[in-house]
Design a protein around this motif. Structure first.
Motif, PDB file in Angstrom:
ATOM      1  N   GLN A 191       0.863  -1.207  -0.073  1.00 43.47           N
ATOM      2  CA  GLN A 191      -0.057  -0.095   0.025  1.00 43.47           C
ATOM      3  C   GLN A 191       0.803   1.165   0.001  1.00 43.47           C
ATOM      4  O   GLN A 191       0.566   2.406  -0.533  1.00 43.47           O
ATOM      5  N   ASP A 192       1.797   1.175   0.487  1.00 43.85           N
ATOM      6  CA  ASP A 192       2.805   2.577   0.846  1.00 43.85           C
ATOM      7  C   ASP A 192       4.156   2.123   1.034  1.00 43.85           C
ATOM      8  O   ASP A 192       4.697   2.124   2.121  1.00 43.85           O
ATOM      9  N   LYS A 230       6.811   4.090   3.087  1.00 44.72           N
ATOM     10  CA  LYS A 230       6.556   4.128   4.533  1.00 44.72           C
ATOM     11  C   LYS A 230       7.512   2.838   4.927  1.00 44.72           C
ATOM     12  O   LYS A 230       8.284   3.121   6.052  1.00 44.72           O
TER      13      LYS A 230
END
Lengths: 455, 486, 455, 486
Positions: free
Chosen positions: D450-451, D454
């Motif tokens: 998703q990211d 991060k």
């Protein structure tokens, strides 16, 4: 300067900021006549190395005799992990957890301790410790008076098989508060409470009955009958227990039909070294209905601003720093570090481990009795079931025997002849799981020699 | 950071099995037998070690943080004190072992008694009280015993200043006395007129700490002593603040008849997260016969325990054995390391640190409770103005300090100064630590002026944020399993 | 099961998840013929309590004799704080700091250590430790060969006043690498390098000259002259030093006009107990120009993604896990925990404290020599300035004397008669600040008795 | 959380003065005299204690975190091992003390030798090597000495699989040998054909660990041994992975001639943030004459050191005294606590934990490097797919794990598996700890999907974020004061 970090430069800067000419000037409000001239009786400072040498010499002087003394303080194995963690600075050098957010380690540990002690004693709630077992009993007596509103007598019944020191301490502590103690004798040959003497009190206003299990002689009392009698006669019941024994024995919460009202004892068997008698810790558990009468700190679980679990001192309205002259007790500092040890100890041993320690201690004491009573001039004072202590009767004066054993590097037990003169040359002995069979033989051989007056 | 309850690590059948003897089971008669094992955790040794190590890291402590907690004397606890008190021979010594195998231990205690007599100006010391509060109890009990022994039975009133520690009135009550409270003057001294009014034929004694909890020295102590003694009462010194005067002035010389000492404060034994403490008591000539037992005496070269036979009028025993013996050894080691000169320095540098901190805070605009007075080893600032003007109170400052890495000072004590912080830096902290603390308070003041809500929401960086104490007291959850939560 | 947390239920669940019928099945790739039948020679498990008793018995058997032995391992006071901190789990049970973000405590401490050792030795850089002083010298010899590209001989000159064990270890470690050692004799009566023998090597291709200061006899060498001679003759200089002595004496970085090139030694005098010879730690410092030839871990200060200061292993390209067969050394694990002790020790003592310890040790050794040489049959082997060791010559066989002293609970020193037969009945003695005047008298009285053959 | 350098706490003239003797100054001739004191910190005892206590809290460790570092065997270090090795008599014993006052210590070492012989199937053991790498050195040096003693001087080649620990080739070089690297098969086994090709008259020996660093057991080890021995070479066993087979199969029985053991891995002595370790060596009959000295022998009831006189062909001494003696005591205590049955359990439960973790991770979709093989005590997963598809590599996963409270597995080793994580849970970890670790990896995988940024920015919750290693190596700052920064 030992432990003082100030440099000459800094002292100057600090005095300048204060506006004082010297450190001495900071004491100018103290009348000059009162100022100390000298402390001649205090020796010069020693370096850490020199103090270490001194203390090691003192310790070596006392040595490490083989120990068969119990009488309220018991030698058990303490896992190496216990004190390695207890002496971590974060536990060792922290204060009472008034600032809960900065003390969650101590607070959570105390909550865990309360949970363990409540379960072990079969009660609902526990405080976070008192000073020691003896003073815990004194506090329990005071608490019983507060909790038992219907009883006006403040009269506490205790068996003479209660640890005599516990009674002495209780008397000293409650001295100013008009409590009275009625001491009941034990059954000779049995070493347990003479139940008929209790029954003779029927109908009188009794605030509480104290029962120690196992009792000071190591014998097991008929706790169910005594508890039920006390409740039937409107008295509360205070149990004094060795917490280790509860791994084997029925917890006070299950004595009789209703269980007792207050449980106290000394937590020393749980991870606390003999250490010349302290620091130990007293524990106290009770029913929920009496929680507001309980002295000492109590920790509760709650949530923080974000709803996260946290722990905090609670029910502080009972305590001296809030209630002042109306507090349930003047207790303030308690024995947090020892509770830390006990909580780690209980976690490492678990119920199964404590059971094994208790059973092994009991077995070793049985073996010891068997070996010692084979010696001419040694007999067992009492029949009946016992835990890990026993009273022996010797043919000669006990203090002489103990002196002779001490010369053989054995601490042979407690001389009961002053405390219980009716028992004659009586000796209270104890063996825990730390005493091997070889140790028992060493003792038996030494005692035989001493009684035969061999050199 | 957080750590689950130990019970969450528990699994049925798991254990640290190397820690106990195997395969022994006791034959317990049915009537004595435990039916269901206690709900202790069942964890491995690693799990226990990891759990409690992690828990420890959630604490502030002297070893990790500056801890200027007024009235608590949080100074460095020398590691040597612990190491030498924990020598195996000391740990293994049974409390009732014969004197012949206890001479080393007894020598330490005897010498500790002697040193404490010297620094307090007293004639006798008993080391047995297990905490300050028990020392207080012993002190007041001795005063009671003294009057009783003289058949002076009406003397049941104990005078206590309004600034006193809560233990003082609680102790007086415990000893069966009535408490008579007297006010303090605006300058922090005792109201002598009120004292005179309180004194009388029922006066058993007065409980004081000097310097008082207001952080200032009672200048007219000699007058107070004279008045109380003339009225037939005795003077009790609460040793909580002894650090302020150690080596400078002695309670015995001020006219006190009895003192308790908090060895865990002045003599730097550890606080242990709430004890053990030690509340040794010292007495003047009049109270010698009443000292609690046991104490240690010396016959020739031999040390021995003194008991009822030696002290027949004793108030008795306060603990099963000899109080917190291991704590006493720590205090002994500490005093030997400090030595004579070191004793003087305790008060000197604790006063220097306190007065410096006070001077800097005053300069930074904070309000001292007693701005005209010298600080003792501690002092009070009041946040009354901030509370009123900014809505940020003493507790908010205290909690926000935690985020700055400083333990909070004592808050809301003494009760008679509103919104107070009682600050005691102790002599073992370095100047830069004090400067950092001042800087933090200045920064928080600025935050309070700009964004009061930020300060009121503190702390943010600790294991938990502010806790709901009301819920804790109302929805009691005192043991695992008591409530269904988590 | 000791230290194994698995319950029966969990074992079942785990095997199910694996899809294996039994734990034994997990070993089905091992040829059946190879599987162990039994380990008969391993005793049954002991509980912690029983092991504790066993170990205490073993320890007590050896006791705590009064020690006058040095010879590379020295008894000094260690502040109680040192090991209380070193044994904290976070230091004790952490791994090598490969994950820097999760190891800042260890890394920062090592950086502080490097700073202290560099300053103490007067050099620019330090590594994070080697195994011990002896193997550090071996590594220094190998490093000198790498660093001194112009020298083709791989020939190392060492004085015979170098600790003989250090030479043995160096020989063993460099055995496979074609280094050669040329050993030069000492001046009799002086116990220091015979400088003329060094001068006789003028013009030869020497890779490095080793100097130990103080030397194995405790005597002080003319380090300035030797250093300058070596540099003038294109050899590098490797100093072997007792780090404590550097509190008093000129650091190797200032020897001669340019200072030495590599400094090594054993860090044991800094907070490490005698402990039967280990674990100790070797230290090594050098000039910046040689840093890439230095073996062992090196920590550097840098910044993180946010620009915040942090510490990390650096120059790893030298090391075995990157360079494999081309690494500067195969060293991997080093002695981190001992460096932790030393760093705390140095911080607690400071330069002033180390100076005082060194001076007191030297003074006590001087007093000891004075007392012992007053005994008939005891004389001092060497003149000249010394630190805290000295060689004595006795009228009788040293091993007999040491045996007799051991019976009197005294460890009397090191018998040199095998190592330096030319010295006759030679005994190397040492007294540090831990030996009181009374201790010295005890030794002197015992030695006098032994030499007079009193029982 | 962070802590300044100790030098920042230093002030000229400050000191922990109780720690050293006072008022002695040495008369040092000018030519030897130090002119300027070393720049050691000048701090109080409290400052030192606080500084180093705070530093310790910046570390992950076994006592605080799950530490599944492959090839490092980070299991619980029993506290008893430390406590009993640190008994004052052991700590105070001088290494050169006479045998007559060393029998207790020597008995421990002798019995440790015997136990290590039994569990490895070897004929002799020397405890002196101070670390695994020194044990390796001793092993190869003995192989060299063996050939030399037979005048078989051409044998200078050491065969090393490509999966070997870096210390293996480094050691071979240190011993003056040439390294011949052979490849592994795709299934993780040695390429026997390549081995045959490498063997010859120059073969001194082969260095293997079994199970290999690929986490799998070399199934044809008997054939390998036969081939090497037939070629005149000897087999060296790298004991780094001994934990995987302890009590299940013995290197001696597999045909190895020499082994080093990492006592700090298999026998649980602490790693100490980078040592001390201990690399005891065991040998078969052929290499007995070459064992490094000293070892401990027994004459009747008497223990004594064995040295050159007893072992004239020894490869010599590797340390000034007896290696890491205190570490040996810890290993001895550990083995006595485990006992015979405990030895078997080490491999059993480390294999159970590793195979369980592998099964769960496979099920969760992670890629095992050797999916068809049993895991030994450790196994490899590869993040090659994640690196390619998501741009999140093994290091990113490792760093993000730190935020989840787990130490990272070993990354990028062995070199021949791309983007690998080498995971070793050890036998002392509980199932729920393993489950938590799997959950964390699953959560990170979801984050990566998703990211990715991060995950690549991790860690966020540690004392520092990802460090600039390039800067560290380029702008060397190795001592305080070397650079002007801070």
């Amino acid at each position: 300067m030992p432990f003082i970090p100030h440099t000459e430069t800094e002292i100057g800067e600090m005095l300048a900021a204060i506006g004082a000419p010297s450190i001495d000037a900071l004491f100018d409000e103290i009348p000059a006549a009162l100022r100390i001239k000298s402390l001649a009786a205090i020796p010069d400072a020693l370096s850490e190395m020199d103090v270490g040498r001194l203390m090691q010499a003192r310790a070596s002087q006392d040595g490490r005799p083989l120990n068969f003394l119990g009488a309220g303080a018991y030698e058990h194995h303490i896992p190496a992990a216990v004190w390695a963690i207890v002496t971590r600075g974060e536990f060792y050098s922290a204060y009472t957890p008034y600032q809960a957010e900065a003390s969650q380690g101590t607070l959570q540990l105390l909550y865990e301790y309360q949970s363990m002690m409540s379960s072990l004693t079969g009660m609902e709630v526990s405080n976070a410790s008192l000073y020691d077992g003896a003073s815990a009993l004194a506090e329990a007596c005071l608490m019983a008076v507060r909790a038992h509103r219907k009883s006006k007598s403040a009269r506490i019944v205790v068996p003479s098989t209660l640890n005599p020191t516990y009674l002495s301490v209780s008397r000293a502590v409650v001295e100013g508060q008009n409590l009275s103690f009625t001491v009941l004798p034990y059954e000779s040959g049995k070493g347990t409470l003479q139940f008929s003497k209790l029954e003779a009190l029927k109908g009188e206003d009794l605030t509480a009955v104290v029962i120690q299990q196992p009792n000071f002689f190591g014998q097991m009392e008929d706790v169910d009958a005594i508890t039920d009698w006390a409740h039937a006669n409107n008295a509360l019941v205070i149990a004094v227990v060795n917490p280790l024994s509860l791994a084997l024995f029925k917890p006070p919460g299950e004595w009789g039909t209703k269980g007792v009202d207050i449980v106290v004892g000394d937590g020393q068997p749980f991870g606390v070294p003999l250490s010349s008698g302290g620091p130990y810790f007293g524990f106290m558990t009770t029913r929920m209905e009496h929680v507001r009468q309980m002295p000492g700190r109590i920790i509760g679980r709650t949530v923080d601003l974000d709803g996260k679990q946290g722990f905090t001192l609670t029910l502080q309205a009972r305590e001296q720093h809030i209630r002042r002259s109306k507090a349930t007790s003047n207790i303030c500092t308690n024995q947090g570090l020892l509770v830390t040890a006990a909580t780690i100890h209980m976690s490492l041993l678990g119920a199964a481990g404590l059971e094994s320690v208790a059973a092994t201690s009991q077995r070793q004491t049985s073996k010891l009795i068997e070996k010692l009573t084979r010696i001419p001039g040694v007999k067992l004072a009492f029949d009946g079931y016992r835990f890990h202590e026993a009273v022996l009767q010797l043919s000669v004066k006990v203090s002489d025997v103990l002196d002779a054993l001490a010369k053989r590097n054995i601490v042979g037990g407690l001389d009961l002849s002053n405390l219980y003169p009716e028992l004659g040359n009586a000796l209270l002995v104890c063996a825990t799981e730390t005493r091997t069979d070889a140790d028992l033989d060493t003792y038996a051989a030494a005692l035989a020699d001493v009684l035969e007056r061999k050199p | 950071m957080s750590e689950p309850l130990i019970f969450k690590h528990s699994r049925s059948g798991r254990s640290a099995v190397g820690q106990y003897p195997q395969a022994v089971s006791a034959e317990v008669p049915e009537k004595f037998r435990r039916r269901k094992r206690a709900a202790l955790p069942e964890v491995s040794e690693l799990q226990a070690v990891r759990h409690f190590t992690r828990l420890s890291q959630l604490n502030f402590s002297i070893d990790t943080h500056f801890y200027p907690l007024g009235s608590c004397t949080m100074k460095y606890n020398p590691r040597a004190c612990n190491a030498f008190a924990m020598l195996p021979e000391f740990l293994g010594r049974h409390p009732l072992a014969p004197n012949s195998v206890s001479q080393g231990f007894l020598a330490c205690l005897f010498e500790l008694q002697e040193m404490l007599k010297e620094v307090t100006g007293m004639k006798g010391v008993s080391l047995t009280p297990m905490a300050g509060a028990q020392g207080e109890f012993a002190g007041v009990a001795m005063i009671r015993a003294y009057h009783k022994a003289r058949n002076d039975l009406e003397r049941t009133e104990i005078i206590v200043p309004d600034a006193a520690h809560g233990t003082n009135p609680a102790t007086a009550t415990m000893c069966g006395c009535t408490v008579v409270e007297i006010p303090s003057l605006p300058n922090g001294d005792i109201d002598i007129d009120a004292l005179k009014g309180a004194l009388g034929p029922k006066t058993a004694g007065i409980m004081l700490t000097n310097p008082s909890t207001l952080g200032v020295f009672e200048r007219r102590i000699q007058e107070v002593a004279k008045l109380v003694h003339e009225a037939g009462g005795l003077l009790y010194y609460d040793g909580a603040n002894l650090n302020a005067i150690l080596g400078k002035v002695r309670p015995g010389d001020m006219g006190f008849d009895v003192i308790h000492m908090n060895l865990h404060k002045t003599f730097s034994t550890p606080h242990g997260g709430g004890g053990p403490g030690s509340g040794a008591v010292g007495v003047g000539q009049r109270l010698l016969p009443f000292l609690p037992i046991p104490t240690v005496g010396k016959d020739g070269d031999n040390y021995r325990w003194l008991d009822e036979k030696d002290v027949p009028q004793t108030i008795g025993r306060l603990s099963a054995f000899m109080g917190n013996a291991g704590v006493l050894l720590r205090a002994y080691v500490y005093m030997r390391m400090l030595g004579r000169e070191g004793m003087h320095r305790v008060a000197e540098f604790s006063a220097l640190n306190a007065n410096y901190l006070l001077a800097r805070l005053k300069k930074a605009g904070f309000d001292a409770a007693y701005p005209e007075r010298r600080a003792s080893h501690e002092f009070i600032i009041t946040m009354k103005r901030q509370a009123k003007e900014l809505g940020v109170n003493a507790m908010d400052f205290a909690k926000r300090l935690l985020d700055y890495g400083y333990h909070a000072p004592t808050t809301y004590f003494p009760l008679l100064v509103p919104e107070c912080l009682l600050i005691e830096p102790t002599e073992t902290e370095a100047k830069e630590e004090l400067d950092g603390f001042v800087d933090a308070l200045i920064a928080i003041q600025a935050e309070a002026e700009q964004d009061a809500a930020k300060v009121k929401g503190a702390p943010y960086t600790l294991p938990v944020r502010r806790l709901d104490d009301v819920r804790a007291a109302k929805q009691l959850d005192l043991t695992y399993g008591m409530r269904s939560t988590e």
